[in-house]
Design a protein around this motif. Structure first.
Motif, PDB file in Angstrom:
ATOM      1  N   ILE A 562       0.855  -1.196   0.000  1.00 14.53           N
ATOM      2  CA  ILE A 562       0.000   0.000   0.000  1.00 14.53           C
ATOM      3  C   ILE A 562       0.884   1.238   0.000  1.00 14.53           C
ATOM      4  CG2 ILE A 562      -1.772   1.307   1.232  1.00 14.53           C
ATOM      5  CD1 ILE A 562      -2.757  -1.240   2.464  1.00 14.53           C
ATOM      6  N   ASP A 563       0.545   2.191  -0.845  1.00 15.48           N
ATOM      7  CA  ASP A 563       1.258   3.468  -0.866  1.00 15.48           C
ATOM      8  C   ASP A 563       0.265   4.547  -1.255  1.00 15.48           C
ATOM      9  OD1 ASP A 563       3.262   5.309  -0.661  1.00 15.48           O
ATOM     10  OD2 ASP A 563       4.299   4.731  -2.494  1.00 15.48           O
ATOM     11  N   LEU A 564       0.612   5.795  -0.948  1.00 17.82           N
ATOM     12  CA  LEU A 564      -0.240   6.926  -1.264  1.00 17.82           C
ATOM     13  C   LEU A 564       0.623   8.066  -1.752  1.00 17.82           C
ATOM     14  CD1 LEU A 564      -3.220   8.237   0.800  1.00 17.82           C
ATOM     15  CD2 LEU A 564      -1.469   9.832   0.067  1.00 17.82           C
ATOM     16  N   LEU A 565       0.199   8.697  -2.854  1.00 26.15           N
ATOM     17  CA  LEU A 565       0.945   9.826  -3.407  1.00 26.15           C
ATOM     18  C   LEU A 565      -0.045  10.876  -3.901  1.00 26.15           C
ATOM     19  CD1 LEU A 565       3.825  10.834  -4.174  1.00 26.15           C
ATOM     20  CD2 LEU A 565       3.429   9.844  -6.438  1.00 26.15           C
ATOM     21  N   TYR A 566      -0.019  12.050  -3.281  1.00 27.66           N
ATOM     22  CA  TYR A 566      -0.895  13.153  -3.665  1.00 27.66           C
ATOM     23  C   TYR A 566      -2.351  12.732  -3.814  1.00 27.66           C
ATOM     24  CZ  TYR A 566       2.969  16.355  -4.153  1.00 27.66           C
ATOM     25  OH  TYR A 566       4.042  17.167  -3.887  1.00 27.66           O
ATOM     26  N   GLY A 567      -2.823  12.004  -2.799  1.00 26.06           N
ATOM     27  CA  GLY A 567      -4.236  11.654  -2.771  1.00 26.06           C
ATOM     28  C   GLY A 567      -4.607  10.402  -3.534  1.00 26.06           C
ATOM     29  N   HIS A 596      -1.585  15.326   3.296  1.00 27.16           N
ATOM     30  CA  HIS A 596      -2.601  14.297   3.502  1.00 27.16           C
ATOM     31  C   HIS A 596      -2.038  12.942   3.103  1.00 27.16           C
ATOM     32  CE1 HIS A 596      -5.752  17.722   2.963  1.00 27.16           C
ATOM     33  NE2 HIS A 596      -5.115  17.786   4.107  1.00 27.16           N
ATOM     34  N   GLU A 597      -1.175  12.384   3.980  1.00 27.17           N
ATOM     35  CA  GLU A 597      -0.513  11.129   3.668  1.00 27.17           C
ATOM     36  C   GLU A 597      -1.263   9.930   4.217  1.00 27.17           C
ATOM     37  OE1 GLU A 597       3.347  11.620   5.269  1.00 27.17           O
ATOM     38  OE2 GLU A 597       3.992  13.064   3.765  1.00 27.17           O
ATOM     39  N   ALA A 598      -2.298  10.165   5.010  1.00 25.74           N
ATOM     40  CA  ALA A 598      -3.065   9.070   5.588  1.00 25.74           C
ATOM     41  C   ALA A 598      -4.192   8.677   4.643  1.00 25.74           C
ATOM     42  CB  ALA A 598      -3.626   9.484   6.939  1.00 25.74           C
ATOM     43  N   ILE A 599      -4.465   7.380   4.601  1.00 23.28           N
ATOM     44  CA  ILE A 599      -5.577   6.875   3.806  1.00 23.28           C
ATOM     45  C   ILE A 599      -6.822   6.908   4.685  1.00 23.28           C
ATOM     46  CG2 ILE A 599      -6.439   4.919   2.478  1.00 23.28           C
ATOM     47  CD1 ILE A 599      -3.509   3.991   2.245  1.00 23.28           C
ATOM     48  N   LYS A 600      -7.897   7.421   4.153  1.00 21.69           N
ATOM     49  CA  LYS A 600      -9.132   7.511   4.931  1.00 21.69           C
ATOM     50  C   LYS A 600      -9.649   6.111   5.282  1.00 21.69           C
ATOM     51  CE  LYS A 600     -10.906  12.025   3.563  1.00 21.69           C
ATOM     52  NZ  LYS A 600     -11.172  12.501   4.917  1.00 21.69           N
ATOM     53  N   ILE A 625      -2.234 -12.493   6.875  1.00 27.72           N
ATOM     54  CA  ILE A 625      -2.095 -11.330   5.990  1.00 27.72           C
ATOM     55  C   ILE A 625      -0.973 -10.447   6.507  1.00 27.72           C
ATOM     56  CG2 ILE A 625      -3.239  -9.284   5.048  1.00 27.72           C
ATOM     57  CD1 ILE A 625      -5.943 -10.701   5.695  1.00 27.72           C
ATOM     58  N   VAL A 626      -0.122  -9.985   5.597  1.00 22.63           N
ATOM     59  CA  VAL A 626       0.900  -8.997   5.948  1.00 22.63           C
ATOM     60  C   VAL A 626       0.758  -7.816   4.994  1.00 22.63           C
ATOM     61  CG1 VAL A 626       3.371  -8.473   6.035  1.00 22.63           C
ATOM     62  CG2 VAL A 626       2.523 -10.648   6.933  1.00 22.63           C
ATOM     63  N   ILE A 627       0.610  -6.631   5.565  1.00 24.19           N
ATOM     64  CA  ILE A 627       0.527  -5.399   4.779  1.00 24.19           C
ATOM     65  C   ILE A 627       1.879  -4.710   4.810  1.00 24.19           C
ATOM     66  CG2 ILE A 627      -0.517  -3.099   4.667  1.00 24.19           C
ATOM     67  CD1 ILE A 627      -3.065  -4.309   5.816  1.00 24.19           C
ATOM     68  N   HIS A 628       2.415  -4.376   3.651  1.00 27.26           N
ATOM     69  CA  HIS A 628       3.636  -3.587   3.541  1.00 27.26           C
ATOM     70  C   HIS A 628       3.241  -2.150   3.220  1.00 27.26           C
ATOM     71  CE1 HIS A 628       6.198  -7.350   2.358  1.00 27.26           C
ATOM     72  NE2 HIS A 628       5.921  -7.295   3.651  1.00 27.26           N
ATOM     73  N   ARG A 629       3.575  -1.226   4.111  1.00 24.90           N
ATOM     74  CA  ARG A 629       3.227   0.194   3.924  1.00 24.90           C
ATOM     75  C   ARG A 629       4.485   0.982   3.614  1.00 24.90           C
ATOM     76  NH1 ARG A 629       1.529   4.928   2.843  1.00 24.90           N
ATOM     77  NH2 ARG A 629      -0.094   5.955   4.080  1.00 24.90           N
ATOM     78  N   ASP A 630       4.502   1.622   2.447  1.00 20.83           N
ATOM     79  CA  ASP A 630       5.607   2.503   2.093  1.00 20.83           C
ATOM     80  C   ASP A 630       5.274   3.892   2.641  1.00 20.83           C
ATOM     81  OD1 ASP A 630       7.786   3.740   1.065  1.00 20.83           O
ATOM     82  OD2 ASP A 630       7.224   3.557  -1.031  1.00 20.83           O
ATOM     83  N   VAL A 762       8.618  -6.482  -3.940  1.00 26.32           N
ATOM     84  CA  VAL A 762       7.822  -5.992  -5.063  1.00 26.32           C
ATOM     85  C   VAL A 762       6.486  -5.412  -4.614  1.00 26.32           C
ATOM     86  CG1 VAL A 762       8.903  -7.475  -6.781  1.00 26.32           C
ATOM     87  CG2 VAL A 762       6.919  -8.330  -5.485  1.00 26.32           C
ATOM     88  N   THR A 763       6.005  -5.791  -3.445  1.00 28.48           N
ATOM     89  CA  THR A 763       4.783  -5.187  -2.920  1.00 28.48           C
ATOM     90  C   THR A 763       4.918  -3.673  -2.857  1.00 28.48           C
ATOM     91  OG1 THR A 763       5.743  -5.730  -0.773  1.00 28.48           O
ATOM     92  CG2 THR A 763       3.927  -7.116  -1.553  1.00 28.48           C
ATOM     93  N   ILE A 764       6.094  -3.197  -2.453  1.00 26.83           N
ATOM     94  CA  ILE A 764       6.360  -1.765  -2.336  1.00 26.83           C
ATOM     95  C   ILE A 764       6.798  -1.192  -3.669  1.00 26.83           C
ATOM     96  CG2 ILE A 764       7.877  -0.039  -1.289  1.00 26.83           C
ATOM     97  CD1 ILE A 764       5.732  -1.089   0.582  1.00 26.83           C
ATOM     98  N   ARG A 765       7.712  -1.861  -4.335  1.00 25.03           N
ATOM     99  CA  ARG A 765       8.298  -1.291  -5.559  1.00 25.03           C
ATOM    100  C   ARG A 765       7.266  -1.133  -6.665  1.00 25.03           C
ATOM    101  NH1 ARG A 765      12.354  -3.116  -9.767  1.00 25.03           N
ATOM    102  NH2 ARG A 765      13.448  -1.205 -10.280  1.00 25.03           N
ATOM    103  N   TRP A 766       6.452  -2.161  -6.874  1.00 30.09           N
ATOM    104  CA  TRP A 766       5.458  -2.092  -7.947  1.00 30.09           C
ATOM    105  C   TRP A 766       4.388  -1.048  -7.633  1.00 30.09           C
ATOM    106  CZ3 TRP A 766       4.697  -8.100  -8.642  1.00 30.09           C
ATOM    107  CH2 TRP A 766       5.807  -8.614  -9.319  1.00 30.09           C
ATOM    108  N   THR A 767       3.972  -0.975  -6.374  1.00 30.42           N
ATOM    109  CA  THR A 767       2.952   0.010  -6.009  1.00 30.42           C
ATOM    110  C   THR A 767       3.477   1.424  -6.213  1.00 30.42           C
ATOM    111  OG1 THR A 767       2.120  -1.551  -4.355  1.00 30.42           O
ATOM    112  CG2 THR A 767       1.361   0.728  -4.191  1.00 30.42           C
ATOM    113  N   ASP A 768       4.714   1.665  -5.792  1.00 30.15           N
ATOM    114  CA  ASP A 768       5.322   2.987  -5.956  1.00 30.15           C
ATOM    115  C   ASP A 768       5.459   3.348  -7.431  1.00 30.15           C
ATOM    116  OD1 ASP A 768       6.942   5.293  -4.701  1.00 30.15           O
ATOM    117  OD2 ASP A 768       8.341   4.473  -6.170  1.00 30.15           O
TER     118      ASP A 768
END
Length: 805
Positions: A562-567, A596-600, A625-630, A762-768
């Motif tokens: 999971i990642d978030l960039l500018y909404g 606003h880096e937090a996901i609602k 389940i394991v969540i990888h947060r960038d 890749v969970t982080i790299r592909w999402t980014d």
């Protein structure tokens, strides 16, 4: 065991801090008087206030806490303002909050501390080290509170060089096992031009300093200068011209000029009265820019700067060199006290039994499986043969692909090449021939060129108008193609994302023009081959080819990146045997903006429920389940996760005993390096094996995903980096080492860069990558408004400290 064989152990740049075993720590509690809305932005708002109090008002560590009845902050008791004082916060919209200094004091031992209390203790213990180094102003200059550089450049004796190389040290306090304090230290190098801004001609500024001076670049992307005022040095960024000389520009209502200020404050500096003053800021959130002499601004360069090639001080160093530099630094940390308690730092670093994950088994075409220790029993983990086998395995991936082909070989579509006017025909033809040959080796397929299209360049084309127009035409006329886009070197950074979004219905692979020239010119043949190979892997995987997959199951059934960039929120779900099935989706945050880096909570809850339900309905059992947060895992995300799990369990989609962990994965973290320690004729260090890990405590682990013992340790070599994995949320019993091993295995699915210096799962790299391919710089109005902070009280007010110009 051969009696002459060297035993390999794990070493970390952590030195024990002695003298604190009986120490108790006292925190002052600051409470928010008014009720704060219980919404998604409450933790963001609290963190923002804490940052502002830390940097601009209290000048000490400030941490938000939820352990008390009212929203509150913890600060060191000995740094507290007077009880009864109040700090006023004007929030958005126009609402005022009061942060009151209470008479409540928390007294706690290190082993009793939790969460933010533990972090605050570490910051409190760091403070006397900062104060010690700051007192040595003729020896060090401060970049950050825990980052100091030597005043004298490491290459000061070499007159013919054009940059100064400052060696420095980043440090921090780490609690190993949750209670034993260690000082973490790593070496940094800062490259600063020897000529000041005033010494650069107009043409030189356009060529060498455009990233420093281009005000169209967002502040965060603009390169920095070093404002060198003698022993006082301040990294800063250019923000504009005063168009006046230093003896003309006033800094106050009394007519004091920039020159007057410098003559009084820094009489040892020779400031030319004809020098121009320019505006600069140390931080983006500083209230105003400062007028400074352009002759005191020296450009800070990254390691990509071509002038660095002639510098005798290299950015990387061998493990032994790094250890030696750290030993030198530790020698300055004497006579330090925490309060009235003397503390010392051992000059020895932590050395313990080596812990290494084995590389995963990988499957290629024709059912071929690449595994470590292919033809013999596993050697002891401390032995030289163990190292040799692991290193050999890492070098066999590409050979296995060339010999056996990819696990899944998707037919490649025809290629359309888009290239800038600056690319000569000879370079273009050489590049296509080399790429054609490499793709043939990797897949056995012939690359078919459908078209070659040239786009315009020049000063008005930095935003890629011509490129975007042609790319749009290609998508409409040849939709079933793969566009290889050569990006002109002076295109704005955002063009990559805009281009990918514009032609999102067409396969595409972008590459910078400088990379193509390096591949064709072969100035560094080994690097050129690596770039060509990785580009070819990028092309074939964009078209759907899977070069290899994991053979064995992971420890956990579902991994979510999971990642978030500018909404914009990105998700990658990996499940099935070895994470072979990949589901990608995205969502939109309601509000956009850099803060606003937090996901609602509703967004995350809905996405998890919908995707996990679909995965289970496909016949996949999900028990862990394991969540990888960038980035940071916020309370709103924790609430969304827990609500999603409750709903999925109530619907019997997930079992009642499902286990789950949310893990932050960080590339930039505590300054710790991992080494392999060898004892023979004296002790020396080598780079760690890939898969080396060190468990800091039950929630944190350091992981070296790359490293090449021997190959990186030659004179002038480099030291492997690490990732920090920290569990922020845990439901059920999940082992931190198993979380780290799965993350390490998932780094081996980085198909188009199998051996980059630091390899993310890749969970982080592909999402980014997916987010950045649709990345747009926000408009001015989308940025958050800043909140103002002022103070009031019964006695002496908390006041701002003037920043030194």
């Amino acid at each position: 065991m051969n009696k002459d064989e060297k035993i390999r152990r794990l070493a970390a740049t952590l030195s024990p801090i002695e003298g604190l075993s009986q120490t108790r720590y006292r925190f002052r509690l600051l409470k928010v008087r008014e009720k704060i809305p219980e919404d998604n932005f409450r933790p963001i708002r609290m963190q923002r206030w804490a940052d502002h109090l830390w940097r601009h008002v209290l000048k000490c560590s400030v941490y938000p806490t939820n352990r008390y009845e009212a929203p509150a902050f913890l600060i060191p008791e000995d740094s507290s303002p007077n009880v009864g004082e109040s700090i006023k916060v004007k929030s958005v919209p126009d609402r005022t909050y009061h942060i009151d200094v209470t008479d409540e004091v928390v007294d706690i031992a290190m082993e009793e501390a939790k969460g933010s209390e533990r972090e605050l203790i570490c910051r409190m213990v760091e403070r006397p080290f900062t104060d010690k180094l700051a007192s040595l102003e003729n020896m060090f200059w401060k970049d950050q509170w825990t980052l100091f550089y030597f005043q004298e450049p490491a290459n000061s004796s070499t007159d013919e060089e054009i940059i100064n190389a400052y060696r420095g040290f980043k440090f921090g306090v780490v609690l190993v096992g949750g209670k034993e304090p260690y000082l973490a230290v790593d070496v940094r190098t800062r490259y600063v031009g020897r000529r000041s801004l005033s010494d650069y001609s107009t043409e030189e500024r356009k060529k060498d300093l455009w990233s420093h001076l281009d005000l169209d670049l967002p502040f965060k992307e603009r390169a920095r200068f070093l404002r060198d005022n003698g022993t006082a040095k301040f990294p800063c960024k250019y923000t504009g011209e005063t168009e006046k000389r230093v003896n003309q520009y006033p800094i106050d209502d009394h007519g004091t000029t920039v020159l007057d200020y410098y003559l009084e404050k820094y009489p040892q500096l020779d400031i030319n009265s004809e020098d121009y003053a320019v505006f600069a800021k140390d931080r983006e959130d500083d209230p105003k820019s400062l007028p400074v002499p352009s002759s005191r601004l020296f450009p800070i360069f990254t390691t990509e700067y071509e002038g660095l090639q002639r510098c005798t001080v290299r950015p990387q160093m061998t493990p032994d060199e790094r250890f030696s530099e750290i030993q030198t630094f530790l020698g300055y940390l004497n006579g330090i006290r925490y309060g009235t308690t003397p503390i010392t730092v051992s000059n020895e670093i932590l050395i313990t039994e080596r812990t290494v994950f084995l590389p995963p088994k990988l499957e290629f075409g024709d059912g071929y499986i690449l595994k470590p220790f292919q033809n013999r029993w596993q050697s002891p983990i401390w032995s030289e043969r163990f190292d040799s086998e692991i290193v050999k395995w890492g070098s066999k991936k590409l050979a296995a692909l060339y010999q056996n082909g990819p696990y899944h070989n998707e037919p490649l579509p025809g290629i359309v090449l888009l290239y800038p006017q600056s690319m000569e025909r000879s370079i273009r033809e050489t590049f296509l021939n080399e790429l054609r040959r490499e793709i043939k080796l990797q897949t056995g397929q012939d690359m078919q060129i459908l078209q070659q299209r040239q786009y315009q360049i020049g000063g008005e084309e930095r935003m890629g108008i011509s490129l975007l127009k042609i790319a749009t035409e290609i998508q409409s006329t040849i939709p079933r193609c793969l566009a290889i886009v050569v990006l002109w070197n002076k295109l704005h950074k955002s063009i990559h994302g805009i281009l990918k979004e514009t032609i999102r219905q067409t396969f595409s692979q972008c590459v910078w023009e400088r990379t193509i020239r390096n591949i064709c010119n072969q100035t560094n043949p080994q690097h050129a081959r690596s770039q060509l190979r990785n580009l070819a892997l990028g092309v074939i995987t964009e078209a759907g080819v899977k070069p290899w997959v994991l053979v064995e199951p992971l420890h956990h059934d579902l991994h979510i990146g999971i990642d978030l960039l500018y909404g914009r929120v990105g998700y990658h779900f990996l499940y099935g045997r070895g994470g072979r099935i990949i589901r990608t989706c995205s969502g939109e945050a309601i509000d956009r903006g850099r803060m606003h880096e937090a996901i609602k909570k509703p967004e995350l809850q809905s996405r998890l429920v919908q995707s996990i339900r679909s995965i289970v309905e496909q016949g996949h059992d999900i028990n862990s389940i394991v969540i990888h947060r960038d980035g940071r895992w916020w309370p709103s995300e924790s609430a969304g996760l827990k609500d999603a799990l409750r709903r999925l369990k109530s619907e019997e989609i997930l079992p009642q005993d499902v286990r789950c962990a949310a893990v932050e994965i960080r590339k930039n973290h505590i300054p710790v390096r991992l080494f392999t320690s060898l004892n023979g004729d004296g002790q020396y260090f080598r780079n760690p094996l890939p898969g080396t890990y060190f468990v800091i405590d039950s929630n944190r682990v350091l992981l070296a995903t790359t490293g090449r013992p021997g190959a990186w340790d030659y004179p002038g070599g480099r030291t492997a980096s690490t990732l920090l994995l920290e569990v922020m949320d845990m439901i059920g019993d999940i082992d931190i080492a198993e979380i780290a091993e799965d993350a390490y295995r998932l780094t081996h699915l980085n198909w188009n860069a199998p051996d980059i210096e630091i390899s993310l799962p890749v969970t982080i790299r592909w999402t980014d990558e997916d987010l950045r391919e649709t990345f747009y710089l926000p408009l001015q109005g989308e940025e958050d408004e800043e909140e103002s902070v002022e103070s009031e009280g019964d006695g002496e007010n908390v006041v701002y400290l003037e920043e030194d110009i």
